[in-house]
Design a protein around this motif. Structure first.
Motif, short mmCIF file in Angstrom:
data_model
loop_
_atom_site.label_atom_id
_atom_site.label_comp_id
_atom_site.label_asym_id
_atom_site.label_seq_id
_atom_site.Cartn_x
_atom_site.Cartn_y
_atom_site.Cartn_z
N ALA A 146 42.63 46.24 37.41
CA ALA A 146 42.28 46.18 38.83
C ALA A 146 43.54 46.13 39.69
O ALA A 146 43.63 46.81 40.72
N THR A 193 39.23 50.30 41.39
CA THR A 193 39.46 48.85 41.47
C THR A 193 38.14 48.10 41.65
O THR A 193 37.85 47.13 40.95
N ILE A 194 37.33 48.58 42.60
CA ILE A 194 36.05 47.92 42.88
C ILE A 194 35.12 48.01 41.68
O ILE A 194 34.42 47.04 41.34
N GLU A 207 36.29 45.42 39.09
CA GLU A 207 35.98 44.06 39.52
C GLU A 207 34.48 43.79 39.52
O GLU A 207 34.04 42.67 39.25
N SER A 208 33.70 44.80 39.80
CA SER A 208 32.25 44.65 39.78
C SER A 208 31.76 44.40 38.36
O SER A 208 30.88 43.57 38.13
N LYS A 249 34.91 39.41 38.62
CA LYS A 249 36.03 38.75 39.30
C LYS A 249 36.51 39.64 40.44
O LYS A 249 37.07 40.72 40.21
N ARG A 250 36.28 39.21 41.67
CA ARG A 250 36.61 40.04 42.83
C ARG A 250 37.82 39.46 43.56
O ARG A 250 37.71 38.49 44.28
N ARG A 251 38.94 40.12 43.36
CA ARG A 251 40.17 39.69 44.02
C ARG A 251 40.55 40.63 45.16
O ARG A 251 41.04 40.20 46.19
N TYR A 252 40.32 41.93 44.94
CA TYR A 252 40.78 42.93 45.90
C TYR A 252 39.64 43.64 46.64
O TYR A 252 39.87 44.27 47.66
N SER A 253 38.43 43.55 46.12
CA SER A 253 37.31 44.37 46.63
C SER A 253 37.05 44.17 48.12
O SER A 253 36.85 45.14 48.86
N GLN A 259 37.19 47.14 50.92
CA GLN A 259 36.00 47.58 51.65
C GLN A 259 36.16 47.43 53.16
O GLN A 259 35.59 48.21 53.93
#
Length: 423
Positions: free
Chosen positions: A60, A94-95, A98-99, A103-107, A111
């Motif tokens: 990611a 990346t999304i 993470e999806s 673990k969502r760090r950048y999503s 967006q």
């Protein structure tokens, strides 16, 4: 024992590779932070085929940094359209990662930038289309659509651009998607001027536009109704199928579409056009008969039947439809223009015949007869061109056509008067 030693050695080598990948990602991030965007991308490319073995967090991070570097190049107007498209693809990866990992760090950060990126893609796509960079424009439109799949007009525009760029396979794929979602194009365009770029942006909904106006980023709202695009979509699909040698599939596309959309006149006209293309005149007449019966005074329908007849080289029928159109609506400028085109095309044919003649007495006599016929044809064009010029004096093509007719007939006074107004 030896076997265990080899396994341990492999694990150590693998661990070393992973550590090297981490170092490369950190190095790329450092280069990007210092402004060396191209250097960051070069470093990331060097581990592109190894990154799949990394954990989700590192993958990611890899695609996020890559997306940022590409976006930075686009911000500097370096391959702006291409790098924006590539940035979006990296961000989407990346999304996706993470999806899947949860673990969502950048999503969230990504967006929040999609709206401005989408507007930029649409603007660049418009410019590329004007410069006839149709494939670039198509890719930019398609990425804009993927960013906001409610705004299906970008998918339609992408398909049209792929046709113009002669990538018929991709165009057909997008047209099939449009057919599957029963896209019509009927609706409303919500425009507003971007205060920063001074360009007009098209919003998916009035609500989206109002939010931007309230935020102060946009001004001067303008609303525009959109007409049905189904006829064009299904016609293009049919033509592409026919081009691939599948004429039956082409006919079925239109037939199915008409069943689903019985009130859409554009589909009836498209089916009629297909019959004309295949020189099936009996089916053509059967198709247009109910249109003429139920829409005897629909000027757009009558005009479009004139266009179809002209394409089929049925000049008399085309002329009759155009004349009926201007009888219904005396201000229908396109009908006047097309009436003049019919006459001028015939003039061109006569000129070709005249050019083939020699200088013998017999041929000179034929020449004189043709010249009279040509001049009569020119004269019959004048009322239509004058009417069109009267309605739209700013149209250079109409003015040029009328000037050429005046010149051919040696109507010096009329030529000078129009010339003075036009230039």
């Amino acid at each position: 024992m030896k076997k265990n030693y080899i396994i341990v050695l492999i694990l150590l080598l693998f661990t070393g590779t992973i550590e090297a990948q981490k170092d490369k990602i950190k190095e790329a991030e450092k280069e990007m932070s210092s402004g060396n965007l191209q250097g960051a991308i070069t470093i990331l490319k060097s581990i592109e085929y190894q990154i799949y073995n990394s954990n989700n967090e590192e993958r990611a991070q890899y695609y996020f940094i890559k997306g940022n570097a590409l976006l930075g190049l686009a911000d500097k107007k370096i391959g702006e359209g291409e790098n924006l498209v590539l940035a979006v693809r990296s961000y989407k990866e990346t999304i996706k990662i993470e999806s899947e990992s949860g673990k969502r760090r950048y999503s969230g950060q990504i967006q929040s930038s999609y709206k401005s990126i989408k507007e930029r893609l649409e603007k660049i796509a418009d410019n590329d289309s004007k410069e006839k960079k149709f494939i670039d424009s198509a890719n930019e439109r398609y990425e804009a659509y993927l960013l906001d799949q409610k705004d299906t007009i970008n998918l339609y525009n992408a398909a049209s651009a792929f046709v113009n760029g002669k990538d018929f396979t991709t165009a057909l794929k997008h047209y099939e998607t449009l057919k599957a979602i029963n896209y019509s194009g009927i609706g409303t365009n919500y425009f507003a001027i971007n205060r920063t770029t001074k360009t007009e942006n098209n919003f998916a909904t009035n609500y989206d536009r109002e939010l931007s106006i309230q935020a102060g980023t946009h001004e001067k709202p303008r609303t525009e109704k959109r007409q049905s695009k189904r006829g064009e979509i299904y016609k293009n699909m049919a033509l592409l199928y026919a081009q691939n040698g599948d004429r039956e599939k082409a006919k079925k596309v239109i037939s199915d579409a008409r069943i689903k959309n019985p009130e859409d006149i554009s589909l009836v006209l498209t089916e009629a056009d297909l019959f004309l293309e295949s020189k099936d005149y009996e089916s053509y007449k059967k198709t247009i008969a109910p249109i003429l019966k139920t829409n005897p005074n629909d000027v757009n329908v009558i005009y479009n039947l004139g266009v179809l007849s002209a394409k089929a080289k049925n000049i008399t029928e085309a002329e009759n439809f155009y004349l009926k159109a201007v009888t219904i609506d005396p201000k229908y400028i396109n009908a006047y223009i097309n009436l003049s085109v019919l006459k001028l095309e015939e003039v061109a044919t006569i000129n070709e015949d005249m050019d083939k003649l020699g200088t013998s007495p017999v041929e000179m006599k034929k020449y004189d007869i043709l010249k009279v016929k040509r001049d009569d044809m020119y004269k019959s064009t004048i009322p239509y061109l004058q009417k069109a010029n009267e309605m739209n004096p700013q149209d250079e093509e109409i003015s040029k056509s009328l000037l050429s007719v005046y010149n051919a007939l040696e109507m010096t006074a009329e030529y000078k008067e129009l010339k003075a107004k036009s230039y």
